[in-house]
Write an enzyme that holds these catalytic residues in place. Structure first.
Site, mmCIF file in Angstrom:
data_model
loop_
_atom_site.group_PDB
_atom_site.id
_atom_site.type_symbol
_atom_site.label_atom_id
_atom_site.label_comp_id
_atom_site.label_asym_id
_atom_site.label_seq_id
_atom_site.Cartn_x
_atom_site.Cartn_y
_atom_site.Cartn_z
ATOM 1 N N SER A 25 -10.412 43.390 52.463
ATOM 2 C CA SER A 25 -10.951 44.054 53.671
ATOM 3 C C SER A 25 -12.473 44.107 53.618
ATOM 4 O O SER A 25 -13.153 43.848 54.617
ATOM 5 C CB SER A 25 -10.458 45.497 53.750
ATOM 6 O OG SER A 25 -9.102 45.534 54.042
ATOM 7 N N ARG A 29 -15.377 42.128 55.969
ATOM 8 C CA ARG A 29 -16.384 42.913 56.694
ATOM 9 C C ARG A 29 -17.805 42.549 56.268
ATOM 10 O O ARG A 29 -18.722 42.489 57.094
ATOM 11 C CB ARG A 29 -16.141 44.403 56.472
ATOM 12 C CG ARG A 29 -14.950 44.927 57.284
ATOM 13 C CD ARG A 29 -14.452 46.227 56.703
ATOM 14 N NE ARG A 29 -13.442 46.871 57.523
ATOM 15 C CZ ARG A 29 -12.154 46.526 57.591
ATOM 16 N NH1 ARG A 29 -11.723 45.477 56.905
ATOM 17 N NH2 ARG A 29 -11.306 47.204 58.337
ATOM 18 N N GLY A 97 -4.967 38.834 60.085
ATOM 19 C CA GLY A 97 -5.045 39.768 61.208
ATOM 20 C C GLY A 97 -6.402 40.438 61.261
ATOM 21 O O GLY A 97 -6.958 40.681 62.342
ATOM 22 N N GLN A 171 -8.001 47.860 61.860
ATOM 23 C CA GLN A 171 -8.391 46.612 62.533
ATOM 24 C C GLN A 171 -8.795 46.904 63.976
ATOM 25 O O GLN A 171 -9.788 46.370 64.469
ATOM 26 C CB GLN A 171 -7.236 45.608 62.479
ATOM 27 C CG GLN A 171 -6.953 45.147 61.058
ATOM 28 C CD GLN A 171 -5.783 44.183 60.960
ATOM 29 O OE1 GLN A 171 -5.095 43.921 61.941
ATOM 30 N NE2 GLN A 171 -5.557 43.669 59.763
ATOM 31 N N ASP A 321 -0.365 48.987 53.022
ATOM 32 C CA ASP A 321 -0.029 47.668 52.465
ATOM 33 C C ASP A 321 0.749 47.772 51.153
ATOM 34 O O ASP A 321 1.124 46.749 50.571
ATOM 35 C CB ASP A 321 -1.308 46.849 52.233
ATOM 36 C CG ASP A 321 -1.948 46.429 53.558
ATOM 37 O OD1 ASP A 321 -1.240 46.402 54.586
ATOM 38 O OD2 ASP A 321 -3.159 46.149 53.563
ATOM 39 N N LYS A 348 3.057 43.641 60.264
ATOM 40 C CA LYS A 348 2.171 42.956 59.303
ATOM 41 C C LYS A 348 2.472 41.458 59.241
ATOM 42 O O LYS A 348 3.117 40.919 60.127
ATOM 43 C CB LYS A 348 2.324 43.619 57.928
ATOM 44 C CG LYS A 348 1.983 45.112 57.926
ATOM 45 C CD LYS A 348 0.525 45.363 58.238
ATOM 46 C CE LYS A 348 0.245 46.839 58.388
ATOM 47 N NZ LYS A 348 -1.075 47.114 58.914
ATOM 48 N N ARG A 352 7.731 43.569 57.367
ATOM 49 C CA ARG A 352 7.869 44.054 55.993
ATOM 50 C C ARG A 352 8.870 45.187 55.817
ATOM 51 O O ARG A 352 9.454 45.314 54.740
ATOM 52 C CB ARG A 352 6.503 44.541 55.479
ATOM 53 C CG ARG A 352 5.632 43.432 55.026
ATOM 54 C CD ARG A 352 4.364 43.955 54.382
ATOM 55 N NE ARG A 352 3.458 42.837 54.200
ATOM 56 C CZ ARG A 352 2.139 42.943 54.167
ATOM 57 N NH1 ARG A 352 1.572 44.134 54.298
ATOM 58 N NH2 ARG A 352 1.391 41.871 53.987
ATOM 59 N N ARG A 398 2.508 39.544 50.110
ATOM 60 C CA ARG A 398 2.930 40.782 49.420
ATOM 61 C C ARG A 398 4.428 40.765 49.085
ATOM 62 O O ARG A 398 4.862 41.419 48.145
ATOM 63 C CB ARG A 398 2.529 42.011 50.231
ATOM 64 C CG ARG A 398 0.992 42.083 50.395
ATOM 65 C CD ARG A 398 0.455 43.444 50.717
ATOM 66 N NE ARG A 398 -0.858 43.317 51.347
ATOM 67 C CZ ARG A 398 -2.021 43.141 50.703
ATOM 68 N NH1 ARG A 398 -2.063 43.105 49.396
ATOM 69 N NH2 ARG A 398 -3.154 43.022 51.369
#
Ligand code: S3P
Length: 441
Positions: A25, A29, A97, A171, A321, A348, A352, A398
């Site tokens: 993340s 960014r 995403g 997000q 997550d 996700k 999931r 994951r």
């Protein structure tokens, strides 16, 4: 090379200090904000995974140059909306995403129409959550059923918005913040709590952004069109990648691990709170500030006895997550663990929640489901001996990691497909496992 791994043996106890891979993340960014800064930013310890490399490719397509020298990426920005865009540009967010939603925020003032596409998994995900606020700003967006491909055309006539973000999605929040950078006046977001890396990074850059917290809502005021200078940034370790090693250690008798330099921003450490409520005794030591984020070392030991949990809903966002791997701990805990309101898990990279429940049932765990709530009946003496194959999970990284950790802690003979999914977030996953003594073919 075949795209699967075989695991036929549990891992033996280990005692190691490891460095985990850099945070995804924060990596994404840092690139996007460097692309909007004035001058050349230097980012070290950037995660070199597909999602992040797609972010670099995206800014390059939008006219921002970068180079790599040693461990440092240099990104040359020309200020807010300083992109140099060609007609008929298509950008491909791949599996990410975060990239797809955040880049739309930066394109609200683009000169030409841009087309955004993604891979099979991303193409199934809902974009209405960002399309709605972006249209309020005045951006022009075309999309069929709120899915990719999306075409966005910017406008010079953006207007600031007041938006209630009530999903708790970082997000969505970040997309609106990035759009607000381009918009004159003050944009206000009343945001249900979610990871706050974008806000912290902008504050680190001394950008005029104000956050006031009331109960579970952050009121964020962003002043638009304020230029900021290029910066230096070091990306800390990823707690979401650490989570798999935390659980590997916790479920391995007499194992010990120290994970160095991990981002322990409270908006991300839900997994530690949850596992400690289950009796894990995980320690966070040597906390320090790094570019506005909190970084620390995480100490974990194997535990024979773990308790079930009635997981408070307000921890959902800070562990969003990590629930797949938390479910595995619940499967080994004593008693029935209860989790509520996990519908976001189905939004996700794969569904999931559905896949996680199927996975637990496959390994013989009783799971009750009521809409988006689940009860997991733990079995502390659970040991696996049968053959298992994991496939058809939309290459969700994951799910792959969860399967490996299950095989290494519970036993059985496993074929786990789509090994290449690790490239999305954590290319060094198998290398670190092997360093701890795991036998993975
Ligand atoms: C992310 C936010 C979360 C998370 C994703 C990364 C981010 O998604 O699941 O892996 O970097 O902002 P949502 O914002 O959709 O909850």
């Amino acid at each position: 090379m075949p795209d699967y791994v075989l695991i036929n043996k549990k891992i033996s106890k280990f005692c190691k200090k490891i460095n985990i891979s850099p945070d995804k993340s924060i990596s994404i960014r840092s690139i996007l904000l460097a692309s909007q800064a004035v001058g050349t930013s230097e980012i070290s310890n950037l995660l070199e995974s597909e999602d992040v490399l797609n972010t670099l490719k995206t800014i390059k397509k939008l006219g921002i140059d970068y180079s790599k020298q040693g461990n440092v990426y240099k990104i040359k920005g020309f200020g807010i909306n300083g992109f140099n865009i060609n007609k008929n540009t298509t950008i491909n967010a791949g599996n990410s995403g975060t990239l797809a939603r955040l880049i739309l925020g930066l394109l609200v003032r683009s000169k030409y129409k841009i087309k955004l596409i993604g891979d099979q998994s991303l193409s199934k995900r809902d974009f209405s959550r960002v399309i709605r606020p972006l249209r309020l700003f005045g951006a022009n967006i075309k999309s069929k059923n709120n899915l990719l491909p999306i075409e966005i055309s910017g406008t010079e006539f953006l207007r600031p918005v007041t938006f209630n973000e009530n999903i708790g999605s970082a997000q969505v929040k970040s997309c609106i913040i990035l759009s607000a950078l381009n918009t004159p006046g003050i944009t206000v977001i009343n945001s249900k709590k979610s990871r706050n890396h974008t806000e912290l990074m902008l504050k680190f850059l001394k950008y005029p952004l104000k956050v006031q917290t009331k109960k579970n809502i952050d009121k964020i005021d962003i002043k638009g069109l304020h230029q900021f200078k290029a910066f230096q940034y070091e990306v800390p370790g990823d707690i979401s990648s650490s989570a798999f090693f935390i659980v590997l250690t916790l479920l391995t008798f007499k194992a010990k691990i120290i994970i160095k330099n991990v981002n322990v921003n409270p908006s991300r450490t839900g997994i530690i709170t949850i596992l400690n409520k289950m009796g894990a005794k995980i320690l966070i030591k040597n906390k320090r500030n790094s570019n506005g984020e909190t970084v620390a070392d995480i100490y974990v030991k194997g535990k024979k006895k773990l308790n079930s949990i009635n997981c408070p809903k307000n921890l959902n966002s800070s562990a969003i997550d990590e629930f797949l791997i938390i479910f595995l701990v619940a499967a080994k805990a004593n008693g029935v663990s209860k989790f509520r309101d996990l519908g976001e898990m189905n939004k996700k990279e794969s569904k999931r929640l559905d896949l996680g429940i199927n996975f637990l049932r496959m390994i013989g765990i009783k799971v009750e489901r009521f809409h988006n709530d689940v009860n997991i009946h733990g079995n502390p003496s659970l040991k696996l001996t049968k053959n298992f194959e994991v496939k058809n999970f939309l290459k969700d990284h994951r799910i792959f990691f969860l399967s490996c950790i299950t095989a290494l802690t519970l036993g059985g003979n496993w074929k786990i497909n789509d090994k290449s999914s690790i490239m999305t977030s954590f290319p060094k996953f198998l290398k670190i496992l092997k360093k701890l003594g795991a036998k993975v073919e």
